[in-house]
Design an enzyme around this catalytic site. Structure first.
Site: not given
Ligand code: TRP
Length: 336
Positions: A119, A201, A204
């Protein structure tokens, strides 16, 4: 008669961030298990809205998505009478315990969290302290309720390890205070990949909308997405290495129907991928139908949602405050 005092049920806790509508990957990998576990365990499930603000979502959007996530949690069948279902930010003990646990977490170990490192790169212009402290807040979420099991995806395992380390350190210094939580990794077959790149994977946040199926996608959208799913050129429905696309579709079909791979291979013996994709799509549509119908009712009933959220927050506060009070006393905070 023997003394048959019922054993306390084991406690399960998990939270989910309210960022966009979950995919069928989140559903089969996590949410559906949440629902199943609520039959056998004491369950506590929350919307991790305090975690969400570490990346500064637009406030109106965060508010809307938090409400939607809460409604969706009820729509998948979590029963607010049986489980505690709540918003993290409604229960002040989470932030308070997180502060105390900060003093038991090491700078070095928090710096080693791979999600923090990822991040920090992704949000290089805003590596805020909240992002760094994220796993400590998560430890507080878990330890406050003395959770025995925490269902998490593989990406959260390191955070759970940290929670255990913090708990253990605290217990060693102050005497037994926290239950050490165990990860609860879902059954195999529950890992759903992208429909467009089945080596990845399902996510979203994928930029290709055809790669993922959201829990609230309309039936015709779901069918279109499955029709364009990437497969291979063998034209045989069988589970095998190198057939990532078909393997993934078989897993999804298996999650919806309960059939195993052998049964699925038999069912589609001699049939083409077109038929198979359509069958998978229809199975998904059927699986999601009751969820979508309930969601549609709930999302327009703000009074009911708020009533459930209030009840959840009250129960969560009552339970978590016992732990917080014990911790405050143990570290030597002056008591009234
Ligand atoms: N960090 C978790 C995720 O993104 C969400 C989360 C917050 C969580 N607090 C938690 C998960 C406590 C399990 C237990 O998936």
């Amino acid at each position: 008669m023997e003394n048959t005092a019922p054993e306390r049920k084991k406690r399960v806790l998990s939270l989910i961030q309210p960022t966009s509508v979950p995919t069928i990957g989140n559903y089969f990998g996590a949410l559906k298990n949440w629902k199943n576990m609520s039959e056998d365990y004491d369950c506590i499930y929350g919307v991790a809205d305090l975690h969400a603000i570490t990346v500064h979502p637009e406030p109106a959007l965060l508010r809307k998505q938090s409400q939607e996530m809460f409604a969706l949690m009820l729509a998948i069948g979590l029963d607010p009478e049986k489980s505690i279902v709540f918003f993290q930010s409604h229960v002040h003990t989470h932030s308070e315990l997180a502060w105390i646990l900060n003093c038991y977490a090491q700078f070095g170990e928090a710096s080693r969290m791979t999600q923090f490192k990822d991040k920090s790169q992704k949000h290089a212009g805003d590596v805020n302290v909240g992002l760094f402290d994220y796993p400590v807040l998560m430890a507080a979420d878990i330890l406050l309720y003395q959770a025995d099991f925490v269902p998490v995806g593989a990406d959260q395992k390191q955070h759970l390890e940290l929670a255990r380390d913090i708990a253990d350190r605290f217990n060693t210094r102050h005497g037994n205070t926290f239950t050490l939580p165990e990860p609860f990794i879902g059954k195999v077959g529950a890992k759903i990949a992208s429909l467009q790149d089945p080596t990845q994977k399902m996510s979203k946040s994928d930029t290709n909308p055809k790669a993922s199926v959201s829990l609230l996608d309309a039936p015709d959208t779901i069918i279109k997405k499955f029709k364009s799913a990437v497969t291979d050129s063998e034209a045989c429905v069988r589970y095998a290495e190198g057939k990532d696309g078909i393997n993934n579709l078989m897993s999804i079909y298996s999650c919806c129907t309960g059939k195993n791979f052998e049964e699925i291979e038999k069912e589609f013996d001699g049939k083409g991928y077109g038929d198979f994709k359509l069958a998978v799509a229809e199975a998904v549509v059927n699986e999601l139908k009751p969820v979508q119908e309930t969601y549609a009712k709930l999302i327009n009933d703000k009074a009911y949602l708020n009533e459930c959220a209030k009840k959840g927050a009250e129960s969560a506060l009552r339970l978590s405050y016992r732990t917080l009070a014990k911790v405050q006393k143990k570290v030597g905070l002056y008591q009234l």
